[in-house]
Design an enzyme around this catalytic site. Structure first.
Site, PDB file in Angstrom:
ATOM      1  N   VAL A 269     -13.828 -25.996   9.881  1.00 28.67           N
ATOM      2  CA  VAL A 269     -13.560 -25.596  11.265  1.00 28.67           C
ATOM      3  C   VAL A 269     -14.855 -25.204  11.969  1.00 28.67           C
ATOM      4  O   VAL A 269     -15.661 -24.431  11.444  1.00 28.67           O
ATOM      5  CB  VAL A 269     -12.540 -24.430  11.292  1.00 28.67           C
ATOM      6  CG1 VAL A 269     -12.428 -23.832  12.679  1.00 28.67           C
ATOM      7  CG2 VAL A 269     -11.185 -24.931  10.796  1.00 28.67           C
ATOM      8  N   HIS A 587     -18.629  -8.944  -2.830  1.00 32.51           N
ATOM      9  CA  HIS A 587     -17.509  -8.136  -2.340  1.00 32.51           C
ATOM     10  C   HIS A 587     -17.697  -7.739  -0.874  1.00 32.51           C
ATOM     11  O   HIS A 587     -17.341  -6.631  -0.490  1.00 32.51           O
ATOM     12  CB  HIS A 587     -17.387  -6.847  -3.160  1.00 32.51           C
ATOM     13  CG  HIS A 587     -16.965  -7.054  -4.575  1.00 32.51           C
ATOM     14  ND1 HIS A 587     -16.983  -6.054  -5.528  1.00 32.51           N
ATOM     15  CD2 HIS A 587     -16.495  -8.161  -5.213  1.00 32.51           C
ATOM     16  CE1 HIS A 587     -16.537  -6.524  -6.675  1.00 32.51           C
ATOM     17  NE2 HIS A 587     -16.251  -7.806  -6.515  1.00 32.51           N
ATOM     18  N   HIS A 630     -12.906  -4.029  -7.278  1.00 29.40           N
ATOM     19  CA  HIS A 630     -13.283  -5.398  -6.944  1.00 29.40           C
ATOM     20  C   HIS A 630     -12.242  -5.889  -5.925  1.00 29.40           C
ATOM     21  O   HIS A 630     -11.146  -5.345  -5.840  1.00 29.40           O
ATOM     22  CB  HIS A 630     -13.348  -6.230  -8.208  1.00 29.40           C
ATOM     23  CG  HIS A 630     -14.426  -5.730  -9.142  1.00 29.40           C
ATOM     24  ND1 HIS A 630     -15.310  -6.547  -9.783  1.00 29.40           N
ATOM     25  CD2 HIS A 630     -14.780  -4.462  -9.490  1.00 29.40           C
ATOM     26  CE1 HIS A 630     -16.155  -5.801 -10.500  1.00 29.40           C
ATOM     27  NE2 HIS A 630     -15.841  -4.529 -10.339  1.00 29.40           N
TER      28      HIS A 630
HETATM   29  C1  LIG Z   1     -18.468 -15.285  -8.047  1.00 32.70           C
HETATM   30  C2  LIG Z   1     -17.443 -14.277  -7.636  1.00 32.70           C
HETATM   31  C3  LIG Z   1     -16.908 -13.431  -8.597  1.00 32.70           C
HETATM   32  C4  LIG Z   1     -15.950 -12.486  -8.213  1.00 32.70           C
HETATM   33  N1  LIG Z   1     -15.307 -11.769  -9.188  1.00 32.70           N
HETATM   34  C5  LIG Z   1     -14.267 -10.979  -8.842  1.00 32.70           C
HETATM   35  C6  LIG Z   1     -13.474 -10.352  -9.844  1.00 32.70           C
HETATM   36  O1  LIG Z   1     -13.653 -10.552 -11.038  1.00 32.70           O
HETATM   37  N2  LIG Z   1     -12.477  -9.525  -9.431  1.00 32.70           N
HETATM   38  C7  LIG Z   1     -12.213  -9.302  -8.112  1.00 32.70           C
HETATM   39  O2  LIG Z   1     -11.320  -8.507  -7.803  1.00 32.70           O
HETATM   40  N3  LIG Z   1     -12.939  -9.907  -7.147  1.00 32.70           N
HETATM   41  C8  LIG Z   1     -13.928 -10.758  -7.494  1.00 32.70           C
HETATM   42  N4  LIG Z   1     -14.618 -11.424  -6.524  1.00 32.70           N
HETATM   43  C9  LIG Z   1     -14.282 -11.160  -5.126  1.00 32.70           C
HETATM   44  C10 LIG Z   1     -12.988 -11.804  -4.662  1.00 32.70           C
HETATM   45  O3  LIG Z   1     -12.720 -12.996  -5.359  1.00 32.70           O
HETATM   46  C11 LIG Z   1     -13.124 -12.092  -3.159  1.00 32.70           C
HETATM   47  O4  LIG Z   1     -13.517 -10.922  -2.483  1.00 32.70           O
HETATM   48  C12 LIG Z   1     -11.816 -12.569  -2.526  1.00 32.70           C
HETATM   49  O5  LIG Z   1     -11.302 -13.627  -3.273  1.00 32.70           O
HETATM   50  C13 LIG Z   1     -12.098 -12.988  -1.077  1.00 32.70           C
HETATM   51  O6  LIG Z   1     -10.895 -13.421  -0.480  1.00 32.70           O
HETATM   52  P1  LIG Z   1     -10.873 -13.959   1.031  1.00 32.70           P
HETATM   53  O7  LIG Z   1      -9.519 -14.470   1.239  1.00 32.70           O
HETATM   54  O8  LIG Z   1     -11.383 -12.874   1.923  1.00 32.70           O
HETATM   55  O9  LIG Z   1     -11.943 -15.128   1.077  1.00 32.70           O
HETATM   56  P2  LIG Z   1     -12.052 -16.449   0.199  1.00 32.70           P
HETATM   57  O10 LIG Z   1     -11.149 -16.403  -0.973  1.00 32.70           O
HETATM   58  O11 LIG Z   1     -13.494 -16.644  -0.078  1.00 32.70           O
HETATM   59  O12 LIG Z   1     -11.485 -17.578   1.154  1.00 32.70           O
HETATM   60  C14 LIG Z   1     -12.148 -18.067   2.291  1.00 32.70           C
HETATM   61  C15 LIG Z   1     -11.842 -19.551   2.402  1.00 32.70           C
HETATM   62  O13 LIG Z   1     -12.212 -20.005   3.693  1.00 32.70           O
HETATM   63  C16 LIG Z   1     -12.851 -21.255   3.575  1.00 32.70           C
HETATM   64  N5  LIG Z   1     -13.702 -21.448   4.759  1.00 32.70           N
HETATM   65  C17 LIG Z   1     -14.828 -20.769   5.106  1.00 32.70           C
HETATM   66  N6  LIG Z   1     -15.325 -21.240   6.267  1.00 32.70           N
HETATM   67  C18 LIG Z   1     -14.496 -22.234   6.669  1.00 32.70           C
HETATM   68  C19 LIG Z   1     -14.475 -23.101   7.781  1.00 32.70           C
HETATM   69  N7  LIG Z   1     -15.420 -23.053   8.729  1.00 32.70           N
HETATM   70  N8  LIG Z   1     -13.482 -24.021   7.885  1.00 32.70           N
HETATM   71  C20 LIG Z   1     -12.500 -24.082   6.949  1.00 32.70           C
HETATM   72  N9  LIG Z   1     -12.492 -23.283   5.836  1.00 32.70           N
HETATM   73  C21 LIG Z   1     -13.467 -22.370   5.716  1.00 32.70           C
HETATM   74  C22 LIG Z   1     -13.621 -21.129   2.285  1.00 32.70           C
HETATM   75  O14 LIG Z   1     -14.022 -22.381   1.769  1.00 32.70           O
HETATM   76  C23 LIG Z   1     -12.633 -20.384   1.406  1.00 32.70           C
HETATM   77  O15 LIG Z   1     -11.769 -21.264   0.737  1.00 32.70           O
HETATM   78  C24 LIG Z   1     -15.576 -12.373  -6.863  1.00 32.70           C
HETATM   79  C25 LIG Z   1     -16.114 -13.224  -5.897  1.00 32.70           C
HETATM   80  C26 LIG Z   1     -17.026 -14.190  -6.277  1.00 32.70           C
HETATM   81  C27 LIG Z   1     -17.578 -15.125  -5.237  1.00 32.70           C
END
Ligand SMILES: Cc1cc2nc3c(=O)[nH]c(=O)nc-3n(C[C@H](O)[C@H](O)[C@H](O)COP(=O)(O)OP(=O)(O)OC[C@H]3O[C@@H](n4cnc5c(N)ncnc54)[C@H](O)[C@@H]3O)c2cc1C
Length: 657
Positions: A269, A587, A630
């Site tokens: 997007v 995070h 986390h």
């Molecule tokens: C390597 C790693 C290890 C982690 N380990 C842990 C753990 O062990 N335990 C824990 O509790 N938390 C952990 N976390 C944190 C946790 O997973 C995240 O904070 C959480 O999943 C974020 O959720 P969200 O829905 O905010 O974003 P996300 O799950 O990141 O979702 C955002 C989505 O939007 C999409 N997106 C972005 N920009 C656009 C665009 N312009 N157009 C269309 N799509 C787009 C992305 O591709 C992604 O799929 C970890 C995170 C990472 C990266």
């Protein structure tokens, strides 16, 4: 179950959708599955990443069946959960920060999932929940309805915990306690690692020796203390259980057959198309996205919900002309709505590591050994055996959440100095004073002190800068801080969606992004860097853990600390070590904070962007104040609560009168 493929571009063109969800990640897919329960509502999810349904990298522990065909080139087929996707564009956004003055000029790479399932598809699988009081702090900041009771009620619906039945492990895991605190029937499958190593158990016992209690209710509002956490792994298949989940029936697959739900992947997007309504509000009429190098627009009849994560949702708002007018104009974006705190109040957890050599007779099993392709293959076979065994059955599950005072006799002095610094300061940007007051209160109170600090056990080698030596065995203690005073920012620098973002977490600066700079008194704040000082005390505590029985007995004798090593002794040297090697824990929160508008808020308690009629945000961007946990559970909880809000307040009104 054979995966249903996601939508094709022709299926989503030339028709409007009631809801367009931007980002098919942790919160986004959760929200989409809940909204599409109503067959009268059409939902389109636009996800920039691809599905990777069949990729062994993604289904870490599910690689067994596919391995014969898999490419064993490192690091692609190594387990997903421990960083093996880092820097790979088909999985990781890898957003670079600006050079950080207080991290010896380093630029961090902010890893985030760029794949269906988002960060839940590449994260480290640890299931932790924040203290009840810290979730209630969101409500105290002016967000009615955002409290522990709702958070916990929603998460319990998602949890599908399966306790182990082996009596030799249940004691260490305190399973009888956990069983009553976790939901058992939900779609996110949870279990413990099939193997917990001796050094992990000994380190846990060393924590108890040092006065850290077992956490009374790690999953029911009081995680302070030590516990072995559950992982997002389906015990029946030993596969990752995440937002998309093929094998564990989470959000996408069970709903994939719904005709009213479309998920288009590889759809990035750019911006929202908007118009001004009769009430003077900004309304989204469509969403512009790029798919297979073509630009398209999809029309929306009801709402757009941004679920692109705390680093990318602000970018989409700014590219749509919603943000700090001055900053947007400098970037060449037409400003439609001046909302100066978009992209501000960024808060991030940081970690660093201590690695020790294990005694020569310690078990060989460790996570880092999988980096050798031959060993990797052998351990895949062990995983496939009966019972499951080998390094794939390990996990990161030993946690201690501890107040600063519990790990350092300087804790009270540091907190007092932080309070003095806070009192001396005359000007605060809107809302920050209230946040700092809550943070200080969390640390100062004599009962139920908040866990400013976190210690995590890693069975293997995981630290910098000194590398492991062949033939040696290692154990790592990870140290992390939970309640940073530092505030950063993330902004666009150009109207081009592909241009790099200006991401400045201001690690250890305890200050404030661009919008806040006018309030900044550099001299005053140079006196004490609370975030860094807490970290220094934490490293000293980690060293005490290593010297405590019974952990000490399983480490090499004499003790050999590989990182940071014996030359790092004084507070200054420890501080410098931290600044040179620490990293973010992925995070990030706060960049579109849910707060009253006059307190710097970007969204209201119904997640609607101020000044708009139909644009909401439902991801970690909205969390106004960081937590001792986390963030995956919080992202799921946001998806759930957003669905309830939208269903109750919008669908009811529009569809059912
Ligand atoms: C390597 C790693 C290890 C982690 N380990 C842990 C753990 O062990 N335990 C824990 O509790 N938390 C952990 N976390 C944190 C946790 O997973 C995240 O904070 C959480 O999943 C974020 O959720 P969200 O829905 O905010 O974003 P996300 O799950 O990141 O979702 C955002 C989505 O939007 C999409 N997106 C972005 N920009 C656009 C665009 N312009 N157009 C269309 N799509 C787009 C992305 O591709 C992604 O799929 C970890 C995170 C990472 C990266």
């Amino acid at each position: 179950m054979a995966p249903r493929t996601t939508a094709k571009i022709h299926e989503v063109l030339n028709r409007p959708f009631d809801f367009v969800i931007v980002g098919g990640g942790t919160a986004g897919l959760c929200l989409a599955s809940r909204l599409s329960e109503d067959p009268n509502i059409s939902v389109l999810v636009l996800e920039a990443g691809s599905e990777q349904f069949d990729d062994p990298k993604l289904r870490a522990l599910n690689v067994v069946a596919e391995l014969p065909q898999a490419n064993l080139t490192l690091p692609l087929v190594l387990p997903a959960q421990y960083g093996h996707h880092f820097g790979q564009p088909e999985y990781d956004w890898a957003i670079k920060t600006t050079a950080q003055d207080f991290s010896n000029g380093r630029e961090y790479a902010l890893t985030r999932g760029r794949v269906l399932g988002g960060s839940s598809a590449i994260n480290f699988l640890c299931w932790t929940k924040p203290p009840a009081d810290e979730v209630d702090d969101w409500e105290r900041l002016g967000n009615k309805g955002w409290n522990w009771e709702t958070f916990q009620k929603n998460l319990r619906k998602l949890e599908g915990y399966q306790p182990p039945d082996d009596p030799s492990v249940t004691h260490h895991l305190n399973v009888s306690n956990l069983k009553s605190q976790l939901g058992r029937d939900g779609p996110i499958k949870l279990c413990h690692p099939a193997t917990i190593t001796e050094p992990e158990i000994k380190a846990f016992e060393a924590w108890l020796e040092l006065g850290i209690p077992r956490a009374p209710k790690p999953y029911d509002g009081d995680p302070n203390g030590a516990f072995f956490c559950a992982m997002t792994v389906d015990p029946s298949t030993y596969t990752r259980s995440y937002a998309t989940t093929a094998s564990s029936l989470a959000f996408y697959f069970p709903c994939a057959a719904r005709e009213n739900l479309n998920v288009l992947t590889s759809a990035s997007v750019n911006r929202l198309l908007t118009k001004v309504t009769q009430d003077g509000l900004l309304a989204a009429t469509g969403v512009e996205f790029v798919h297979a190098e073509q630009t398209y627009v999809v029309n929306v009849t009801m709402e757009v919900v941004l679920c692109a994560g705390a680093l990318k949702s602000p970018q989409i708002l700014e590219l749509s002309g919603i943000g700090n007018k001055t900053l947007l104009e400098a970037a060449g974006v037409n400003a439609h709505l001046n909302l100066p705190t978009v992209g501000e109040n960024l808060q991030e957890h940081m970690y660093t590591c201590l690695t020790y050599e294990l005694s020569p007779d310690a078990d060989d099993l460790a996570l880092h050994i999988l980096q050798d392709p031959q060993v990797y293959k052998e351990h895949v076979e062990k995983l496939n055996g009966h019972p499951r065994a080998g390094a794939f059955t390990l996990g990161i599950s030993g946690f201690a959440f501890v107040p600063l005072q519990a790990i350092s006799d300087r804790g009270d002095d540091i907190i007092k100095a932080a309070r003095e610094k806070f009192e001396k300061r005359e000007m605060y940007p809107p809302g920050l004073k209230e946040q700092y007051e809550l943070q200080l209160n969390r640390m100062e109170r004599t009962e139920d002190r908040a866990a400013h600090c976190e210690v995590i056990l890693y069975p293997g080698f995981f630290s910098f800068p000194n590398p492991p030596e062949d033939g040696k065995k290692y154990f790592t203690i990870i140290l992390a801080t939970n309640h940073p005073f530092s505030r950063g920012s993330i902004h666009v620098t150009s109207s081009d969606p592909a241009a790099p973002l200006s991401s400045d977490p201001r690690v250890f600066e305890e200050e404030i992004g661009d919008y806040y700079r006018e309030f900044y008194d550099a001299e005053l704040f140079a006196n004490l860097l609370v975030d860094l000082q807490v970290f220094v005390e934490l490293v000293k505590f980690g060293r005490r853990v290593a010297c405590t029985s019974p952990l000490q007995e399983v480490l090499a004798s004499p003790l050999k600390e590989v990182n940071p090593g014996p030359d790092v002794v004084t507070d200054e040297q420890i501080g410098d070590y931290i600044k040179s090697v620490c990293d973010t824990t992925y995070h990030t929160v706060g960049t579109l904070s849910m707060l009253p508008k006059e307190k710097g808020g970007v969204v209201d308690t119904e997640l609607k962007v101020y000044g708009t009629s139909n644009i909401r945000v439902a991801d970690l961007s909205i969390i106004p104040l960081h937590i001792a946990a986390h963030t995956m559970t919080t992202a799921y909880a946001i998806g759930m609560q957003a669905a309830d809000i939208i269903k109750e307040n919008i669908i009811k009104v529009h569809m059912h009168g």
